[in-house]
Design a protein around this motif. Structure first.
Motif, PDB file in Angstrom:
ATOM      1  N   THR A  41       0.618  -1.457   0.076  1.00  0.00           N
ATOM      2  CA  THR A  41       0.086   0.230  -0.048  1.00  0.00           C
ATOM      3  C   THR A  41       0.881   1.290  -0.068  1.00  0.00           C
ATOM      4  N   ALA A  42       2.017   1.197   0.574  1.00  0.00           N
ATOM      5  CA  ALA A  42       2.637   2.219   0.787  1.00  0.00           C
ATOM      6  C   ALA A  42       3.166   1.948  -0.186  1.00  0.00           C
ATOM      7  N   SER A  43       3.772   1.516  -1.085  1.00  0.00           N
ATOM      8  CA  SER A  43       4.593   2.011  -2.101  1.00  0.00           C
ATOM      9  C   SER A  43       3.207   2.799  -3.311  1.00  0.00           C
ATOM     10  N   ARG A  44       2.453   1.870  -3.374  1.00  0.00           N
ATOM     11  CA  ARG A  44       1.089   2.782  -3.955  1.00  0.00           C
ATOM     12  C   ARG A  44       0.768   3.794  -3.750  1.00  0.00           C
ATOM     13  N   LEU A  45       0.774   4.095  -2.679  1.00  0.00           N
ATOM     14  CA  LEU A  45       0.638   5.636  -2.347  1.00  0.00           C
ATOM     15  C   LEU A  45       1.796   6.354  -2.242  1.00  0.00           C
ATOM     16  N   ALA A  46       2.929   6.126  -2.800  1.00  0.00           N
ATOM     17  CA  ALA A  46       4.058   6.907  -2.786  1.00  0.00           C
ATOM     18  C   ALA A  46       3.776   7.509  -4.660  1.00  0.00           C
ATOM     19  N   PHE A  47       3.366   6.552  -5.044  1.00  0.00           N
ATOM     20  CA  PHE A  47       2.968   6.780  -7.111  1.00  0.00           C
ATOM     21  C   PHE A  47       1.533   7.958  -6.570  1.00  0.00           C
ATOM     22  N   GLU A  48       0.483   7.561  -5.767  1.00  0.00           N
ATOM     23  CA  GLU A  48      -1.244   7.774  -6.381  1.00  0.00           C
ATOM     24  C   GLU A  48      -0.894   9.294  -5.520  1.00  0.00           C
ATOM     25  N   VAL A  63       6.602   9.607   0.129  1.00  0.00           N
ATOM     26  CA  VAL A  63       6.140   9.074   1.000  1.00  0.00           C
ATOM     27  C   VAL A  63       6.971   7.512   1.650  1.00  0.00           C
ATOM     28  N   ALA A  64       6.830   7.780   3.030  1.00  0.00           N
ATOM     29  CA  ALA A  64       7.675   7.046   4.041  1.00  0.00           C
ATOM     30  C   ALA A  64       6.954   6.187   4.875  1.00  0.00           C
ATOM     31  N   ILE A  65       7.711   4.803   5.528  1.00  0.00           N
ATOM     32  CA  ILE A  65       7.279   4.277   6.895  1.00  0.00           C
ATOM     33  C   ILE A  65       7.509   4.136   7.956  1.00  0.00           C
ATOM     34  N   ALA A  66       6.999   4.781   9.180  1.00  0.00           N
ATOM     35  CA  ALA A  66       7.788   4.829  10.143  1.00  0.00           C
ATOM     36  C   ALA A  66       7.684   3.224  10.888  1.00  0.00           C
ATOM     37  N   PHE A  67       8.204   2.612  10.873  1.00  0.00           N
ATOM     38  CA  PHE A  67       8.173   1.522  12.287  1.00  0.00           C
ATOM     39  C   PHE A  67       9.363   1.247  12.979  1.00  0.00           C
ATOM     40  N   ALA A  81       9.142   4.685   1.205  1.00  0.00           N
ATOM     41  CA  ALA A  81       8.045   3.347   0.496  1.00  0.00           C
ATOM     42  C   ALA A  81       8.442   3.027  -0.192  1.00  0.00           C
ATOM     43  N   VAL A  82       8.962   2.843  -1.163  1.00  0.00           N
ATOM     44  CA  VAL A  82       9.542   3.034  -2.808  1.00  0.00           C
ATOM     45  C   VAL A  82      10.703   1.596  -2.661  1.00  0.00           C
ATOM     46  N   ARG A  83      11.446   1.469  -1.313  1.00  0.00           N
ATOM     47  CA  ARG A  83      12.423   0.685  -1.371  1.00  0.00           C
ATOM     48  C   ARG A  83      11.810   0.003   0.186  1.00  0.00           C
ATOM     49  N   ALA A 141      15.357  -3.385 -13.481  1.00  0.00           N
ATOM     50  CA  ALA A 141      16.227  -2.855 -12.670  1.00  0.00           C
ATOM     51  C   ALA A 141      16.235  -2.929 -11.428  1.00  0.00           C
ATOM     52  N   ASP A 142      16.464  -2.212 -10.151  1.00  0.00           N
ATOM     53  CA  ASP A 142      16.129  -3.174  -8.352  1.00  0.00           C
ATOM     54  C   ASP A 142      14.757  -2.818  -7.961  1.00  0.00           C
ATOM     55  N   LEU A 143      14.221  -2.339  -8.755  1.00  0.00           N
ATOM     56  CA  LEU A 143      12.939  -2.959  -8.163  1.00  0.00           C
ATOM     57  C   LEU A 143      12.038  -3.759  -7.518  1.00  0.00           C
ATOM     58  N   THR A 144      11.881  -3.390  -6.002  1.00  0.00           N
ATOM     59  CA  THR A 144      11.641  -4.352  -4.679  1.00  0.00           C
ATOM     60  C   THR A 144      10.105  -4.686  -5.519  1.00  0.00           C
ATOM     61  N   VAL A 145       9.142  -6.099  -5.598  1.00  0.00           N
ATOM     62  CA  VAL A 145       8.028  -6.370  -5.864  1.00  0.00           C
ATOM     63  C   VAL A 145       7.101  -5.450  -5.451  1.00  0.00           C
ATOM     64  N   GLU A 146       7.094  -4.825  -4.384  1.00  0.00           N
ATOM     65  CA  GLU A 146       5.694  -3.860  -4.132  1.00  0.00           C
ATOM     66  C   GLU A 146       6.655  -3.099  -4.499  1.00  0.00           C
TER      67      GLU A 146
END
Length: 358
Positions: A110-117, A161-165, A172-174, A302-307
């Motif tokens: 979700t975070a990866s998609r939100l980074a684009f959206e 967009v970032a993830i805090a955890f 987010a996209v990494r 390239a070096d994309l994650t699956v997410e």
């Protein structure tokens, strides 16, 4: 307003942080039958979030995705739906930042998609959740919430967009979920790609083209995967396929029908190859099997994650980009989601010179 002949000043209204609850473990409790949603959570969340936000000169307002979901049930509609809700609420509230609470199972997707959206939204967005329910003892719920709120107050309006955890702020996209139990559940093995080009066209003007959202599926190559498996998956109505390949982008091309299957599927939809490895990148020129994949129409990811690969393909497909345009854009660094081949090669050569001089 006057008080004893003096003008009483109205205190200025504090800027708002939108806390958007979507469901997940963070909002659950256990009353004897296992974890289930806690109907009192939103009130608890608002009280705790507002208390934290006030330390930084903000106020918190809580909204909820309707209906809230168990993140394991997320589908291709979930992240775009959250994005639409956030765009509407940020405008209506004039929010200065957004914290999204989400279940950990699909949080990175979700975070990866939100980074684009949400690229170009104009306010920072941070996604968080917890490994343990808010009422558990101990719980990481409020530590992660505080981390996310602090990150939002310190980020620039154009921050990705970032993830805090687990005490970390991750792009987010990494990011990917790497531990089912530890408090540091997420990791990002790669930094954001240098020199992102930006999304094609204006994000504000990029209207959704598809009536529904594109469903992107992935296949992880293992020794037992055969051509018929890929063909069967491709026949389910998916709009794109991600191949999680060995090493630098290798697949079992000598298996019966594999080359023809990949060619057939690539004619139907974008097929993108990424590596299963935590580090490194796909290079379809390195091995003969990689060249065979490229000849069959498979796109090097390239070096994309699956997410990030799933998020990027879904975003581009939803906005009506053609297969040829997607093949061009997939290995291109748009918002930091990947490193472009020429720039990776430059970094590798520089590292080699440093090693040689050591």
């Amino acid at each position: 307003m006057r008080d004893n002949g003096r003008m009483r000043k109205t205190p200025p209204e504090l800027p708002t942080i939108l806390i958007f609850a979507t469901g997940g473990t963070i909002g659950m409790h256990d009353v004897g039958n296992g974890l289930e949603p806690d109907p009192a959570f939103l009130e608890i969340l608002e009280e705790r979030a507002d208390r934290v936000a006030s330390r930084y000169g903000y106020r918190a307002r809580v909204n909820q995705l309707q209906p809230a979901i168990d993140s394991a049930n997320a589908d291709e509609e979930t992240a775009p739906k959250i994005a639409r809700a956030l765009k509407a609420r940020v405008g209506a509230m004039r929010a200065s930042g957004v914290v999204v609470t989400h279940g950990t199972d699909t949080l990175a997707y979700t975070a990866s998609r939100l980074a684009f959206e949400l690229s170009g939204l104009g306010v920072p967005v941070v996604v968080t959740g917890s490994q343990f329910a808010h009422g558990a003892r101990p719980t990481d719920a409020f530590d992660n919430l505080q981390l996310a709120i602090r990150a939002v107050t310190q980020a620039s309006p154009t921050a990705p967009v970032a993830i805090a955890f687990g005490g970390k702020i991750l792009p987010a996209v990494r990011a990917t979920k790497s531990d089912a139990e530890a408090l540091s559940a997420f990791r990002a093995e790669r930094d954001l790609g240098v020199g992102p080009r930006g999304l094609p066209g204006s994000p504000e003007d990029a209207a959704l083209v598809r009536a529904d959202h594109a469903r992107v599926v992935s296949v992880r190559f293992t020794p037992g995967v055969a051509a018929v498996d890929l063909l069967a998956l491709a026949s389910t109505g998916a709009a794109a396929m991600v191949l999680e390949c060995y090493g630098a982008g290798n697949a079992p091309m000598t298996k019966p029908g594999m080359r023809d299957a990949l060619r057939t599927i690539s004619e139907q939809m974008p097929v993108v190859a990424i590596t299963q490895c935590a580090l490194g990148s796909v290079d379809t020129d390195r091995y003969a099997v990689g060249r065979q994949m490229a000849a069959a129409g498979v796109i090097a990811g390239a070096d994309l994650t699956v997410e990030a690969a799933i998020a990027k393909l879904g975003y581009l497909l939803d906005r009506g980009f053609s297969a040829e345009e997607i093949a061009h854009l997939t290995p291109m660094n748009l918002i930091g989601e990947c490193s472009e081949p020429s720039r990776r090669a430059t970094s590798t050569r520089a590292a080699g010179r440093e090693d040689a001089s050591a």
